[in-house]
Scaffold this motif. Structure first.
Motif, PDB file in Angstrom:
ATOM      1  N   ARG A 259      44.125 -34.445  46.993  1.00 19.45           N
ATOM      2  CA  ARG A 259      44.554 -33.347  47.868  1.00 19.45           C
ATOM      3  C   ARG A 259      43.945 -31.996  47.517  1.00 19.45           C
ATOM      4  O   ARG A 259      44.242 -30.997  48.134  1.00 19.45           O
ATOM      5  CB  ARG A 259      46.087 -33.233  47.833  1.00 19.45           C
ATOM      6  CG  ARG A 259      46.805 -34.509  48.279  1.00 19.45           C
ATOM      7  CD  ARG A 259      48.300 -34.361  48.129  1.00 19.45           C
ATOM      8  NE  ARG A 259      48.612 -34.139  46.720  1.00 19.45           N
ATOM      9  CZ  ARG A 259      49.418 -33.166  46.283  1.00 19.45           C
ATOM     10  NH1 ARG A 259      49.977 -32.341  47.122  1.00 19.45           N
ATOM     11  NH2 ARG A 259      49.636 -33.025  44.998  1.00 19.45           N
ATOM     12  N   LYS A 260      43.118 -31.963  46.455  1.00 15.93           N
ATOM     13  CA  LYS A 260      42.634 -30.655  46.003  1.00 15.93           C
ATOM     14  C   LYS A 260      41.103 -30.587  45.999  1.00 15.93           C
ATOM     15  O   LYS A 260      40.425 -31.601  45.889  1.00 15.93           O
ATOM     16  CB  LYS A 260      43.197 -30.368  44.605  1.00 15.93           C
ATOM     17  CG  LYS A 260      44.722 -30.207  44.615  1.00 15.93           C
ATOM     18  CD  LYS A 260      45.256 -29.799  43.268  1.00 15.93           C
ATOM     19  CE  LYS A 260      46.704 -29.368  43.335  1.00 15.93           C
ATOM     20  NZ  LYS A 260      47.643 -30.491  43.525  1.00 15.93           N
TER      21      LYS A 260
ATOM     22  N   SER B  61      49.261 -39.410  43.227  1.00 13.98           N
ATOM     23  CA  SER B  61      48.917 -38.196  43.950  1.00 13.98           C
ATOM     24  C   SER B  61      48.285 -37.185  43.000  1.00 13.98           C
ATOM     25  O   SER B  61      48.844 -36.881  41.955  1.00 13.98           O
ATOM     26  CB  SER B  61      50.206 -37.629  44.572  1.00 13.98           C
ATOM     27  OG  SER B  61      49.925 -36.445  45.251  1.00 13.98           O
ATOM     28  N   PHE B  62      47.125 -36.704  43.366  1.00 11.70           N
ATOM     29  CA  PHE B  62      46.414 -35.735  42.532  1.00 11.70           C
ATOM     30  C   PHE B  62      46.045 -34.505  43.341  1.00 11.70           C
ATOM     31  O   PHE B  62      45.686 -34.619  44.481  1.00 11.70           O
ATOM     32  CB  PHE B  62      45.139 -36.348  41.950  1.00 11.70           C
ATOM     33  CG  PHE B  62      45.424 -37.437  40.963  1.00 11.70           C
ATOM     34  CD1 PHE B  62      45.750 -37.144  39.662  1.00 11.70           C
ATOM     35  CD2 PHE B  62      45.379 -38.767  41.347  1.00 11.70           C
ATOM     36  CE1 PHE B  62      46.019 -38.155  38.752  1.00 11.70           C
ATOM     37  CE2 PHE B  62      45.651 -39.780  40.445  1.00 11.70           C
ATOM     38  CZ  PHE B  62      45.972 -39.473  39.149  1.00 11.70           C
TER      39      PHE B  62
END
Lengths: 135, 130
Positions: free
Chosen positions: A12-13, A134-135
């Motif tokens: 997500r980043k 999740s990262f």
């Protein structure tokens, strides 16, 4: 350890600025050795991780975008990309790296790893996996 | 149910470790099992015994260490993430030629395979982070 589970890694980043993307990739590569079914999904700023022609040389951080292109060799063949996240950032699938995997059942034909999915489809994918990191 | 927890943030700047601790405590109180807590990214900073928070504040490292002692919870700090951030046990300090270690009681340093194994063995893996 014989049980086979479906792992999904949510990225997500953005690739630089924080270490999440690099350390996520380290988990994916270690996890690939455990003979589990592994897929990746890219959403929010995570879609920037797959941008073509990245140049990290001015950041002082190690450029690691080439690692995504090697994922096929680790039998990681499904890289889901959320289309809404792309559109919000003015990006299209054509802006992403051409990542492929070789299908040994079809004379090692190169097949695309990147699979565009909608937000709703991604929600179904998350529900359909056993382990979501999740990262 | 058998839970595994992954903590991605260090103590105090983020609430992730607090929330994970409260979750673990509540789950154990209800008779569930915590198979493993895996500390990754800046989460490895939960495992140093050198933090000295103000006396009227919670001491997260001590809370985790006490939980490990009371309930035999496996607290694992990722070695690759720990090396980047200066979290060392006695073996690692010796191997890397450093003059001391800082790992807190109840924590151990091991590899990312421990996270994957936790995902396989647990009924649910829960990620605490931003």
């Amino acid at each position: 350890m014989s049980e086979m589970k479906k792992f999904l890694y949510l990225n997500r980043k953005a690739p630089y600025g924080t270490i999440y993307a690099l350390e996520s990739l380290e988990v994916v590569l270690i996890g690939a050795a455990f003979e589990q079914e592994v897929s990746l999904a890219f959403l929010d700023d995570g879609v920037f991780q797959l941008m073509n022609n990245q140049d990290a040389s001015g950041t002082g951080m190690k450029g690691f975008s080439k690692t995504y292109r090697a994922l096929g060799d680790y039998e990681v063949r499904k890289l889901y990309v959320e289309t809404e996240s792309l559109a919000l950032r003015g990006l299209a699938v054509d802006d992403l790296m051409p990542i492929t995997w070789e299908d040994e059942d079809e004379d090692y034909a190169e097949k695309p790893s990147i699979i565009p999915v909608s937000k709703a489809e991604l929600a179904e994918l998350i529900a359909g996996h056993d382990v979501v990191l999740s990262f | 149910m058998r839970f595994a927890l992954q903590i991605n943030e260090g103590p105090y700047t983020h609430q992730a470790s607090d929330t994970a601790y409260q979750f673990a405590k509540a789950a154990l109180a209800r008779g569930h099992e915590i198979f493993r807590v895996f500390f990754y990214h800046d989460g490895v900073n939960n495992g140093t015994r050198y933090t000295v928070p103000p006396q009227d504040d919670r001491n997260l490292q001590k809370l985790w260490s006490d939980l490990a002692e009371q309930h035999n919870v496996d607290l694992v700090v990722c070695i690759a993430a720990a090396q980047r951030r200066g979290i060392l046990d006695a073996n690692e300090a010796k191997r890397q030629g450093k003059d001391g270690d800082n790992i807190a009681p109840g924590f151990r340093i091991s590899g990312l395979g421990q996270l994957i194994e936790a995902g396989i063995q647990a009924d649910r893996l829960i990620v605490f982070g931003d």
